[in-house]
Design a protein around this motif. Sequence first.
Motif, PDB file in Angstrom:
ATOM      1  N   ILE A   7      34.286  -3.132   9.107  1.00 14.34           N
ATOM      2  CA  ILE A   7      33.895  -1.949   9.896  1.00 14.34           C
ATOM      3  C   ILE A   7      34.412  -0.671   9.224  1.00 14.34           C
ATOM      4  O   ILE A   7      33.749   0.378   9.269  1.00 14.34           O
ATOM      5  CB  ILE A   7      34.337  -2.055  11.382  1.00 14.34           C
ATOM      6  N   TYR A  11      32.129   2.349   8.218  1.00 12.94           N
ATOM      7  CA  TYR A  11      32.483   3.707   8.666  1.00 12.94           C
ATOM      8  C   TYR A  11      32.500   4.693   7.495  1.00 12.94           C
ATOM      9  O   TYR A  11      31.912   5.780   7.563  1.00 12.94           O
ATOM     10  CB  TYR A  11      33.850   3.678   9.368  1.00 12.94           C
ATOM     11  N   LEU A  57      29.617   4.614  16.144  1.00 17.85           N
ATOM     12  CA  LEU A  57      30.787   4.902  15.312  1.00 17.85           C
ATOM     13  C   LEU A  57      31.624   6.043  15.900  1.00 17.85           C
ATOM     14  O   LEU A  57      32.835   6.110  15.670  1.00 17.85           O
ATOM     15  CB  LEU A  57      30.359   5.212  13.872  1.00 17.85           C
ATOM     16  N   TYR A  60      33.882   4.432  18.178  1.00 19.44           N
ATOM     17  CA  TYR A  60      34.905   3.698  17.421  1.00 19.44           C
ATOM     18  C   TYR A  60      36.003   4.625  16.909  1.00 19.44           C
ATOM     19  O   TYR A  60      37.188   4.308  16.970  1.00 19.44           O
ATOM     20  CB  TYR A  60      34.219   2.965  16.262  1.00 19.44           C
ATOM     21  N   THR A 351      25.607  -2.800  12.172  1.00 15.18           N
ATOM     22  CA  THR A 351      26.819  -2.145  12.691  1.00 15.18           C
ATOM     23  C   THR A 351      27.113  -2.615  14.116  1.00 15.18           C
ATOM     24  O   THR A 351      28.264  -2.906  14.468  1.00 15.18           O
ATOM     25  CB  THR A 351      26.631  -0.612  12.650  1.00 15.18           C
ATOM     26  N   VAL A 354      28.710  -6.053  13.967  1.00 17.05           N
ATOM     27  CA  VAL A 354      30.125  -6.034  13.548  1.00 17.05           C
ATOM     28  C   VAL A 354      31.000  -5.580  14.717  1.00 17.05           C
ATOM     29  O   VAL A 354      32.043  -6.178  15.018  1.00 17.05           O
ATOM     30  CB  VAL A 354      30.336  -5.100  12.327  1.00 17.05           C
ATOM     31  N   LEU A 355      30.548  -4.540  15.406  1.00 17.97           N
ATOM     32  CA  LEU A 355      31.328  -4.014  16.532  1.00 17.97           C
ATOM     33  C   LEU A 355      31.413  -5.020  17.678  1.00 17.97           C
ATOM     34  O   LEU A 355      32.429  -5.093  18.376  1.00 17.97           O
ATOM     35  CB  LEU A 355      30.733  -2.680  17.020  1.00 17.97           C
TER      36      LEU A 355
END
Length: 365
Positions: A7, A11, A57, A60, A351, A354-355
């Motif tokens: 991640i 990012y 993101l 995040y 993404t 992954v999160l």
Amino acid sequence: MDLRELIEAVYRKELLVAVRSGEKIPYAEDGAGRFDDKSGDICWWTNGFWAGLLWQLYAYRRNALFRRTAERIEKKLDRNFLSAAGMDHDSGFKWLLTAGADLQLTGSEKSKNRLLLAANDLAGRFNPAGGFLRAWNDETGEKAGWAIIDCMMNLPLLYRAGKLTRDPRFSAIALRHAETARRYLIREDGSARHIAVFDPATGAFSEELGGQGMGRGSSWSRGQAWAIYGFTLSYLHTGRRAFLRTAERCADRFLSLLPASGLVPADLCQPADCPYEDGSAAAIAACGLFELSRATGKGKYRAASRTLLETLAGKRCDFSPARDGLLTHCSVAYQGGEHNIALIYGDYFFTEAVLKFLDKEIFLW
Ligand code: GLY
């Protein structure tokens, strides 16, 4: 694979792309490794994905650039509301990932307004004779009876609008569409058709069309992935177990047709020597399988999701600053020339997946 490192790599890459892209609404990467800009084609179906990725993101890491960019895209999309021809069934993709995300993270009333405008328009596409939402527009009316598997991902816009307004019409329409899709868009063996054609006056089913797949009777991989995730979402929003069973059948079919490489072809029925891949289908399926595993308690779906994710991360991700795109091998459709390229929805769903594994996702569907 260390998910935290993964991640962080995503990012860093997306921060660079955000700086480089400025006001763009990216869709596809060009030969020079730069995303194009769909701002001039504001009704394009993928115009919510970049903002959705930025909101994920932002949640995040709270980088203000991501939020500002996503907010600007949400505002730009207001022009879409003024185009009747540009309002189609893809309102879920466009506004759940922009206004829906903004509403969830900031409580913005303007975003709530946009979400409800989009939901009202989507509900207006319902054909009561056939019990489906019309997919696309056309001037001749030829497509008035077309329903497509992708629409399963747009239904959460209706489910969410129903909860926001406490008006049962929204979920009643979504439910009818999902039931029609279960009956006519999913075959006995769990494979998904892309397009079902109905008589728009009587609602009678007439035929399937190959759409973005190889042809009639084939299994377009992204369509199969939309089905896995979409029926799981309809289960999550309604609690109807029939949708969960359908999602499982679609998932089992998808997994049974995967090649040993674990790389997802553009169509699950394509010849073994055909080089077309669709990393976006892999990423969407990874998201859908993850949620399916949570909903069923079956570890095999979580394991399959993780394998898809690791295969993409290990073989089909470009984390370098040289190019804008993250997933390198996505296909727009089996037919046509746009193969093995980076597409913004591939990057979005990668993404999101992954999160999910890090328990850091904002759930936008
Ligand atoms: N919803 C259009 C596509 O998946 O290409």
